[in-house]
Design a protein around this motif. Structure first.
Motif, short mmCIF file in Angstrom:
data_model
loop_
_atom_site.label_atom_id
_atom_site.label_comp_id
_atom_site.label_asym_id
_atom_site.label_seq_id
_atom_site.Cartn_x
_atom_site.Cartn_y
_atom_site.Cartn_z
N SER A 73 12.58 -1.72 6.45
CA SER A 73 12.52 -1.11 7.48
C SER A 73 13.57 0.00 7.96
CB SER A 73 12.44 -2.22 8.93
OG SER A 73 12.23 -1.37 10.00
N ALA A 74 14.68 -0.37 7.65
CA ALA A 74 15.54 0.75 7.83
C ALA A 74 15.48 2.01 7.08
CB ALA A 74 17.05 -0.02 7.57
N VAL A 75 15.21 1.77 5.62
CA VAL A 75 14.97 2.85 4.81
C VAL A 75 13.86 3.65 5.30
CG1 VAL A 75 14.29 3.53 2.40
CG2 VAL A 75 15.97 1.58 2.78
N GLY A 120 8.01 4.46 -15.18
CA GLY A 120 8.71 5.48 -14.25
C GLY A 120 9.53 5.25 -12.94
N TRP A 121 9.37 3.97 -12.53
CA TRP A 121 9.86 3.62 -11.28
C TRP A 121 11.68 3.67 -11.31
CZ3 TRP A 121 7.03 3.20 -6.95
CH2 TRP A 121 5.62 3.08 -7.07
N GLY A 122 11.99 3.54 -12.23
CA GLY A 122 13.44 3.77 -12.48
C GLY A 122 14.03 2.63 -13.60
N THR A 123 15.24 2.29 -13.57
CA THR A 123 15.95 1.33 -14.51
C THR A 123 15.68 0.21 -13.63
OG1 THR A 123 18.16 1.60 -13.56
CG2 THR A 123 17.43 2.89 -15.32
N VAL A 124 15.92 -0.88 -14.41
CA VAL A 124 15.94 -2.40 -14.06
C VAL A 124 17.14 -2.53 -12.76
CG1 VAL A 124 16.41 -4.79 -14.27
CG2 VAL A 124 15.05 -3.44 -15.97
N GLU A 125 18.15 -2.13 -13.10
CA GLU A 125 19.45 -2.02 -12.18
C GLU A 125 19.13 -1.21 -10.82
OE1 GLU A 125 24.06 -0.99 -11.89
OE2 GLU A 125 23.07 -0.34 -13.73
N GLN A 126 18.43 -0.02 -11.10
CA GLN A 126 17.96 0.65 -9.69
C GLN A 126 17.01 -0.02 -8.97
OE1 GLN A 126 16.81 4.30 -11.81
NE2 GLN A 126 18.72 5.45 -11.04
N ILE A 127 15.85 -0.56 -9.73
CA ILE A 127 14.92 -1.31 -8.89
C ILE A 127 15.40 -2.33 -8.23
CG2 ILE A 127 12.69 -2.35 -9.36
CD1 ILE A 127 11.86 -0.58 -11.56
N MET A 128 16.29 -3.26 -8.76
CA MET A 128 16.84 -4.41 -8.08
C MET A 128 17.65 -4.24 -6.99
SD MET A 128 15.62 -7.09 -9.53
CE MET A 128 16.87 -8.17 -8.96
N ASP A 129 17.97 -2.77 -6.59
CA ASP A 129 18.62 -2.44 -5.39
C ASP A 129 17.38 -2.22 -4.36
OD1 ASP A 129 19.94 -1.27 -3.27
OD2 ASP A 129 20.76 0.44 -4.36
N PRO A 130 17.47 -3.06 -3.23
CA PRO A 130 16.50 -3.02 -2.11
C PRO A 130 16.29 -1.62 -1.67
CG PRO A 130 17.47 -5.29 -2.13
CD PRO A 130 18.37 -4.21 -2.98
N VAL A 131 17.71 -1.05 -1.31
CA VAL A 131 17.52 0.39 -0.97
C VAL A 131 16.84 1.44 -1.93
CG1 VAL A 131 18.92 2.26 -0.11
CG2 VAL A 131 19.42 -0.14 0.40
N TYR A 132 17.04 1.34 -3.15
CA TYR A 132 16.24 2.02 -3.76
C TYR A 132 14.87 2.03 -4.10
CZ TYR A 132 15.11 4.35 -8.20
OH TYR A 132 14.32 5.15 -9.46
N SER A 133 14.47 0.58 -4.22
CA SER A 133 13.20 0.37 -4.58
C SER A 133 12.35 0.53 -3.26
CB SER A 133 13.07 -1.09 -4.71
OG SER A 133 13.48 -1.99 -3.80
N ALA A 134 12.82 0.30 -1.99
CA ALA A 134 12.00 0.75 -0.82
C ALA A 134 11.91 2.06 -0.68
CB ALA A 134 12.71 0.21 0.44
N GLY A 135 12.78 2.90 -0.89
CA GLY A 135 12.70 4.52 -0.99
C GLY A 135 11.85 4.86 -1.89
N LYS A 136 11.70 4.40 -3.07
CA LYS A 136 10.65 4.77 -4.32
C LYS A 136 9.30 4.56 -3.45
CE LYS A 136 11.19 6.32 -7.70
NZ LYS A 136 11.33 7.57 -8.10
N PHE A 137 9.22 3.37 -3.17
CA PHE A 137 7.82 2.88 -2.30
C PHE A 137 7.34 4.04 -1.39
CE2 PHE A 137 5.00 1.13 0.72
CZ PHE A 137 3.92 0.62 0.08
N TYR A 138 8.31 4.26 -0.45
CA TYR A 138 7.99 5.32 0.65
C TYR A 138 7.74 6.80 -0.09
CZ TYR A 138 9.48 2.01 4.03
OH TYR A 138 9.54 0.68 5.00
N GLU A 139 8.61 7.02 -1.17
CA GLU A 139 8.41 8.34 -1.50
C GLU A 139 6.82 8.44 -2.20
OE1 GLU A 139 10.78 9.04 -4.77
OE2 GLU A 139 12.73 9.11 -3.89
N GLY A 140 6.29 7.42 -2.68
CA GLY A 140 4.85 7.00 -3.15
C GLY A 140 3.81 7.12 -2.11
N LEU A 141 4.25 6.39 -0.89
CA LEU A 141 3.60 6.48 0.19
C LEU A 141 3.17 7.78 0.77
CD1 LEU A 141 1.50 4.39 1.71
CD2 LEU A 141 3.57 4.14 3.32
N ALA A 142 4.43 8.60 1.16
CA ALA A 142 4.35 9.87 1.58
C ALA A 142 3.73 10.81 0.81
CB ALA A 142 5.75 10.23 1.67
N GLU A 143 3.26 10.49 -0.42
CA GLU A 143 2.29 11.56 -1.26
C GLU A 143 0.57 11.06 -1.03
OE1 GLU A 143 3.93 11.41 -5.06
OE2 GLU A 143 5.69 12.12 -4.71
N VAL A 144 0.77 9.95 -0.45
CA VAL A 144 -0.84 9.70 -0.02
C VAL A 144 -1.58 10.29 1.09
CG1 VAL A 144 -2.53 7.61 0.42
CG2 VAL A 144 -0.53 7.33 -1.20
#
Length: 308
Positions: A73-75, A120-144
């Motif tokens: 939510s915060a991200v 292409g979502w990022g490295t495992v280390e990046q995706i395991m960071d909830p702030v990063y993974s949430a940000g990537k999801f919102y990036e994709g959603l904003a393009e819809v």
């Protein structure tokens, strides 16, 4: 001989199918358990009363799940995404990982949203960071285009490209309830009972400040606080006050968003008390009403106190 070979092949196929079923069951059970390997009982509750968003609705989750939900939510709100976007993100994470930051999944999928490094979502280390993974999801959603007006399953699928897109639908009521609380639209709606309420050892206010900045960005705290200069056990997070007669509800929503984030983090960050807008939350006791003492006109803040 051909008959024997054929029978052997059939047996191997049966064994392979049985192994696949057991592997899938094992993966499902693993998701139900936290990283320590033990069942993590629900210790956080969000509840809507009758007449508020329809019939009475209650959602329970563990402290770890609450931390992840509050981070998602915060991200989103920090990126300027509306509550509907947060609902879509939460429903997606509920389906993909049950709000657990898991290091396994289908093929190379990992994390809250089961994002794949190979896609292409990022490295495992990046995706395991909830702030990063949430940000990537919102990036994709904003393009819809028009995602906020699309059915939740369609919007989530445009980002995730799941093999089972309709599965997101069953999580929409719970996700909407969580989003209403975590984005601050509903006051004092999240209550957590941390297992460490009576544990030994102090909290770390500097860590609370660091996690606030990670989730909400540098602007969430004054520069001195963000740098961790204060040794106080209480972190004061400024919230602008609504101007009388404007009808603007952004300020109180922001305050309750921050307050709920702190309650969700209570076990992880050893937070024992959160205060905002005349309401006090205490570990092991929940929310109570208390007059705002010493509040100056035109100012307000969320008060977060760590254990000593």
């Amino acid at each position: 001989m051909p008959r024997t070979a054929s029978s052997r092949r059939r047996r191997l196929l049966r064994y392979g199918a049985a192994f696949a079923v057991l592997a899938a069951l094992g993966g499902y059970l693993a998701v139900q358990y936290d990283s320590s390997g033990t069942k993590n009982p629900p210790r956080c509750v969000v509840e809507a009363a009758d007449g508020d968003e329809g019939a009475a609705h209650r959602y329970e989750m563990s402290l770890a799940q609450a931390v992840n939900a509050a981070t998602i939510s915060a991200v989103g709100t920090t990126r300027g995404m509306p509550e509907r976007a947060v609902t879509i993100a939460l429903a997606t994470a509920l389906q993909e990982s049950t709000l657990r930051n898991i290091d396994h999944g289908d093929r190379d999928s990992v994390g809250l949203f089961q994002q794949r490094p190979s896609q292409g979502w990022g490295t495992v280390e990046q995706i395991m960071d909830p702030v990063y993974s949430a940000g990537k999801f919102y990036e994709g959603l904003a393009e819809v285009p028009g995602y906020s007006r699309l059915p939740l399953t369609v919007a989530a699928q445009r980002v995730q490209r799941s093999g089972f897109p309709q599965a997101y639908a069953k999580h929409e009521p719970d996700a909407a309830l969580l989003a209403a609380a975590l984005t601050g639209r509903r006051a004092a709606a999240l209550n957590c009972t941390p297992a460490t309420a009576t544990a030994e050892g102090p909290g770390d206010a500097a860590r609370v400040r660091a996690e606030l900045v990670r989730a909400f960005g540098k602007g969430v705290l004054p520069a001195a606080q963000a740098a961790g200069a204060s040794a106080s056990a209480t972190v004061s997070v400024p919230v602008p006050v609504r101007t009388a007669g404007t009808g603007d509800t952004a300020a109180p929503r922001r305050g309750w968003e921050l307050a709920h984030w702190a309650v969700a983090q209570s076990e992880a960050l050893r937070i024992e008390r959160v205060g905002y807008a005349g309401r006090i939350w205490e570990a092991g006791k929940g929310w109570r009403t208390e007059g705002e003492k010493g509040a100056e006109p035109g100012t307000a803040a969320v008060s977060i106190r760590v254990a000593q």
